[in-house]
Design an enzyme around this catalytic site. Structure first.
Site, PDB file in Angstrom:
ATOM      1  N   GLU A 160       0.789  -1.231   0.000  1.00 58.75           N
ATOM      2  CA  GLU A 160       0.000   0.000   0.000  1.00 58.75           C
ATOM      3  C   GLU A 160       0.816   1.273   0.000  1.00 58.75           C
ATOM      4  O   GLU A 160       0.293   2.340  -0.301  1.00 58.75           O
ATOM      5  CB  GLU A 160      -0.972  -0.017   1.189  1.00 58.75           C
ATOM      6  CG  GLU A 160      -1.919  -1.214   1.114  1.00 58.75           C
ATOM      7  CD  GLU A 160      -3.111  -1.086   2.035  1.00 58.75           C
ATOM      8  OE1 GLU A 160      -3.022  -0.327   3.026  1.00 58.75           O
ATOM      9  OE2 GLU A 160      -4.139  -1.737   1.752  1.00 58.75           O
TER      10      GLU A 160
ATOM     11  N   GLU B  33      -3.683   5.933  -3.223  1.00 60.76           N
ATOM     12  CA  GLU B  33      -3.075   7.222  -2.946  1.00 60.76           C
ATOM     13  C   GLU B  33      -2.605   7.301  -1.490  1.00 60.76           C
ATOM     14  O   GLU B  33      -3.371   7.044  -0.566  1.00 60.76           O
ATOM     15  CB  GLU B  33      -4.136   8.300  -3.227  1.00 60.76           C
ATOM     16  CG  GLU B  33      -3.674   9.717  -3.077  1.00 60.76           C
ATOM     17  CD  GLU B  33      -4.855  10.689  -3.101  1.00 60.76           C
ATOM     18  OE1 GLU B  33      -4.655  11.853  -2.796  1.00 60.76           O
ATOM     19  OE2 GLU B  33      -5.993  10.248  -3.424  1.00 60.76           O
TER      20      GLU B  33
END
Lengths: 228, 228
Positions: free
Chosen positions: B66, B115
């Site tokens: 991530e 993001e």
DNA sequence: GCAAAAGTGTTTATGTTACACCCATGT
DNA sequence: ACATGGGTGTAACATAAACACTTTTGC
């Protein structure tokens, strides 16, 4: 909202390292396992977490069920989840440690089904699972914690003598402490309330004190920091 | 041996509080959730633990996936398991915190799908789940830890100036520190190796140092205790 | 009256705090 | 030459460490 995760799930347990102090050394409460695996081995009290209960609650429930202890000081320690730590498959265990006063101690060799007994931390029998490691971690934590938080009082009777308190610190820290300096320092915090009560016995009676939890909490809220 | 427990099992996840320091304040790395629940909310990087992986491994894998971070300082923080903390059902999360050096920082607004962005710890947006609490606990732990273990160095470049180090301590502890006393004390440990390297820039060049991890480890093994 | 644990102060050493000026560089 | 951050020592104060004898009780 329905619960839709498709991931496989490890089993989840809690285990409790219960510390006690008998005036001599630090002790840990162990139970004999009544089930496989490790049937008959000594182990930490603990068991499966129910679906609707908080982790702390699960720890307290297991303590109650297996050692008849309630109202103890309890704190989460560490979560152990290495694959292979339980021979049955993947079991993740949230470990806790508890501190109990001598007057709360269940009798060793309790009448109940699950036999529980105190063992000196420095002479533990072989234990089930990775419980030896868990105890090592708990001890390390207790040693660290006792120096900057007044948790020691949870291991003594509500009324205690300064000598008892000192013996406790000596037992946990594993070194001797100067009597005068110890008393001076602790009394300087002004958190020990002297009682009009004394021990009786073979020698000179010792004054009993109690710890002022209220005052401590207030001081902490104002930024106070207890240290040794 | 087959795995025969019949107990229902909570789902198990890991979440990581990633701290960074940019010279000004302490920052936390957050990602925008790409899935329900809390789709679009800021959240800690994290996810489900696989059946065959250790908890630490799961945390590292999720960080890698991530945030593209690897090789970070990582430590287990606390396990959060209050029923209701996840709207989908019972999910227990083992939280970790990580410290990353500025040169490891992923660019904010990374090209990737998930993001990720740095946020000052004292100005966090609303977060998914109980992640605000988790960060609070991580901060508390970091504040405590930095005073008695030299973890601060994990937030600085390998080569750093004493002023950078001091700013870091000031940021984490939330108070100013006297420059001369700070330098005197730290240099007295004899764990900072002065380099023949200096910063360049608008003003007088500052000497760079590196932390002597080897020596520290040796000292610790001999009972040494770092403090502030 | 003796054995055993309780209790009590002072001195010395160590560590912590407060504080102000000169230095090296880029512009 | 000036603005900016880098770098340095000392004195006052506070905390920690070392240390030995008297007191009170039960037997």
């Amino acid at each position: 909202m329905p619960f839709t995760y498709e991931y496989p799930r490890p089993a989840l347990t809690v285990d409790c390292v219960v510390f006690g102090f008998d005036g001599g050394g630090l002790q840990v409460l162990l139970i004999r396992r009544a089930l496989e695996p490790f049937l008959g081995s000594w182990a930490l009290p603990g068991g499966f977490v129910d679906m609707e209960e908080d982790l702390d609650q699960a720890a307290r429930r297991e303590l109650q069920e297996e050692t008849h202890l309630s109202q103890v000081y309890l704190e989460q320690l560490f979560t152990f989840g290495t694959p292979g730590r339980d021979p049955r498959g993947r079991v993740v265990s949230v470990a806790y440690y508890a501190l109990v006063r001598p007057d709360q101690h269940p009798a060793t060799g309790d009448s109940d089904a699950s036999e529980a007994a105190w063992h000196p931390v420095d002479q533990l029998p072989p234990l089930a699972f990775d419980h030896t490691q868990i105890i090592a971690k708990a001890l390390e934590r207790l040693r660290g914690k006792i120096r900057y938080q007044p948790v020691g009082f949870e291991l003594l009777p509500k009324h205690f003598t300064l000598t008892q308190l000192q013996s406790l610190y000596e037992a946990i820290l594993g070194r001797t402490i100067d009597k005068r300096n110890f008393r001076k320092k602790l009394l300087a915090f002004d958190l020990l309330i002297p009682l009009d009560k004394f021990t009786s016995g073979a020698h000179r009676p010792a004054r009993l004190y109690r710890f002022d939890h209220r005052k401590y909490d207030t001081l902490v809220r104002h930024g106070f920091h207890f240290e040794l």
